[in-house]
Each structure stands twice: as structure tokens, then as C-alpha cells.
Motif scaffolding. Structure first.
Motif, PDB file in Angstrom:
ATOM      1  N   GLU A   1      -4.428   5.452   9.880  1.00 30.72           N
ATOM      2  CA  GLU A   1      -5.884   5.341   9.793  1.00 30.72           C
ATOM      3  C   GLU A   1      -6.318   4.901   8.396  1.00 30.72           C
ATOM      4  O   GLU A   1      -7.207   4.069   8.231  1.00 30.72           O
ATOM      5  N   THR A   2      -5.686   5.470   7.386  1.00 32.60           N
ATOM      6  CA  THR A   2      -6.002   5.093   6.008  1.00 32.60           C
ATOM      7  C   THR A   2      -5.628   3.647   5.747  1.00 32.60           C
ATOM      8  O   THR A   2      -6.396   2.899   5.133  1.00 32.60           O
ATOM      9  N   LEU A   3      -4.471   3.236   6.217  1.00 35.55           N
ATOM     10  CA  LEU A   3      -4.053   1.842   6.046  1.00 35.55           C
ATOM     11  C   LEU A   3      -5.043   0.891   6.710  1.00 35.55           C
ATOM     12  O   LEU A   3      -5.421  -0.131   6.131  1.00 35.55           O
ATOM     13  N   ALA A   4      -5.469   1.225   7.917  1.00 33.86           N
ATOM     14  CA  ALA A   4      -6.414   0.371   8.631  1.00 33.86           C
ATOM     15  C   ALA A   4      -7.712   0.220   7.839  1.00 33.86           C
ATOM     16  O   ALA A   4      -8.226  -0.894   7.669  1.00 33.86           O
TER      17      ALA A   4
ATOM     18  N   ARG B   1      -3.489  -2.831  15.261  1.00 34.89           N
ATOM     19  CA  ARG B   1      -2.712  -3.819  14.495  1.00 34.89           C
ATOM     20  C   ARG B   1      -1.799  -3.122  13.487  1.00 34.89           C
ATOM     21  O   ARG B   1      -0.628  -3.477  13.325  1.00 34.89           O
ATOM     22  N   VAL B   2      -2.337  -2.119  12.795  1.00 35.82           N
ATOM     23  CA  VAL B   2      -1.536  -1.375  11.822  1.00 35.82           C
ATOM     24  C   VAL B   2      -0.341  -0.728  12.513  1.00 35.82           C
ATOM     25  O   VAL B   2       0.790  -0.808  12.026  1.00 35.82           O
TER      26      VAL B   2
ATOM     27  N   ALA C   1       0.823  -1.210   0.000  1.00 39.24           N
ATOM     28  CA  ALA C   1       0.000   0.000   0.000  1.00 39.24           C
ATOM     29  C   ALA C   1       0.857   1.260   0.000  1.00 39.24           C
ATOM     30  O   ALA C   1       0.607   2.184  -0.774  1.00 39.24           O
ATOM     31  N   VAL C   2       1.880   1.296   0.843  1.00 37.14           N
ATOM     32  CA  VAL C   2       2.690   2.511   0.918  1.00 37.14           C
ATOM     33  C   VAL C   2       3.679   2.612  -0.242  1.00 37.14           C
ATOM     34  O   VAL C   2       4.276   3.670  -0.444  1.00 37.14           O
ATOM     35  N   ALA C   3       3.834   1.547  -1.005  1.00 33.08           N
ATOM     36  CA  ALA C   3       4.716   1.602  -2.177  1.00 33.08           C
ATOM     37  C   ALA C   3       4.139   2.500  -3.257  1.00 33.08           C
ATOM     38  O   ALA C   3       4.875   3.091  -4.041  1.00 33.08           O
ATOM     39  N   THR C   4       2.817   2.632  -3.294  1.00 30.09           N
ATOM     40  CA  THR C   4       2.180   3.454  -4.320  1.00 30.09           C
ATOM     41  C   THR C   4       2.070   4.917  -3.903  1.00 30.09           C
ATOM     42  O   THR C   4       2.153   5.804  -4.746  1.00 30.09           O
ATOM     43  N   ALA C   5       1.872   5.155  -2.592  1.00 34.28           N
ATOM     44  CA  ALA C   5       1.758   6.522  -2.071  1.00 34.28           C
ATOM     45  C   ALA C   5       1.805   6.469  -0.551  1.00 34.28           C
ATOM     46  O   ALA C   5       1.351   5.488   0.043  1.00 34.28           O
ATOM     47  N   PRO C   6       2.340   7.510   0.100  1.00 33.20           N
ATOM     48  CA  PRO C   6       2.332   7.542   1.567  1.00 33.20           C
ATOM     49  C   PRO C   6       0.899   7.481   2.094  1.00 33.20           C
ATOM     50  O   PRO C   6      -0.023   8.004   1.468  1.00 33.20           O
ATOM     51  N   ARG C   7       0.744   6.829   3.234  1.00 33.31           N
ATOM     52  CA  ARG C   7      -0.574   6.693   3.839  1.00 33.31           C
ATOM     53  C   ARG C   7      -0.470   6.837   5.353  1.00 33.31           C
ATOM     54  O   ARG C   7       0.525   6.430   5.944  1.00 33.31           O
ATOM     55  N   THR C   8      -1.520   7.377   5.946  1.00 37.05           N
ATOM     56  CA  THR C   8      -1.592   7.449   7.399  1.00 37.05           C
ATOM     57  C   THR C   8      -1.989   6.077   7.929  1.00 37.05           C
ATOM     58  O   THR C   8      -2.502   5.230   7.191  1.00 37.05           O
TER      59      THR C   8
END
Length: 80
Positions: free
Chosen positions: A32-35, A44-45, A23-30
Motif C-alpha cells: 500500500e505504501t509503495l502504491a 500493479r504493485v 524504494a525498498v532499498a532504503t527501508a521496507p515498505r508495504t
């Protein structure tokens, strides 16, 4: 064996951690967004991101408006 290498390899043994890296390989994420995107609890995230950060595979993207996690491509290249 190098302890840092062992930690990085361990970080790559979890499906959830691999999904986070993808997921973070395509764009930075928070967190909360990852969860939300991955269907994981925020706790867990954070636990998995913590291990990925200690392994040097994820770093904070300080250019984002919100604290976001980004791929650390240099470390992946070292492991490659």
C-alpha cells in the motif's frame, strides 16, 4: 542460460520494478505504501512485487509490524 538468471534480468527491465527496488532499498515498505509513493495501483504493485520476489530480488521483512517488502541484497550482489 540459467533460468533464474534470466528471470532476475527480466525483473530489472521495467521502470516500475526498478522504482520499487529503489524504494525498498532504503527501508521496507508495504504494498500500500509503495502504491501511494510511486503513484501505481495496488494491483500493479502486487504484480511487480510478485515478479521481483520470484526473481529473488525482494523478500518479506518479517521484523516489521506489517507485512513489508525489503530488498534482498544477496541476490543483487550475485548479479553484480
Amino acid at each position: 542460460m540459467d533460468p533464474e538468471l534470466l528471470l532476475a534480468l527480466k525483473a530489472l527491465t521495467s521502470g516500475d520494478r526498478l522504482r520499487i527496488l529503489g524504494a525498498v532499498a532504503t527501508a521496507p515498505r508495504t504494498a500500500e505504501t509503495l502504491a501511494a509513493e510511486l503513484g501505481l495501483s495496488p494491483a500493479r504493485v502486487m504484480r511487480e512485487v510478485g515478479l521481483l520476489r520470484r526473481a529473488g530480488l525482494i523478500e518479506f521483512d518479517r521484523t516489521s509490524r506489517a507485512p513489508a517488502h525489503a530488498l534482498a541484497p544477496g541476490r543483487l550482489a550475485e548479479l553484480g
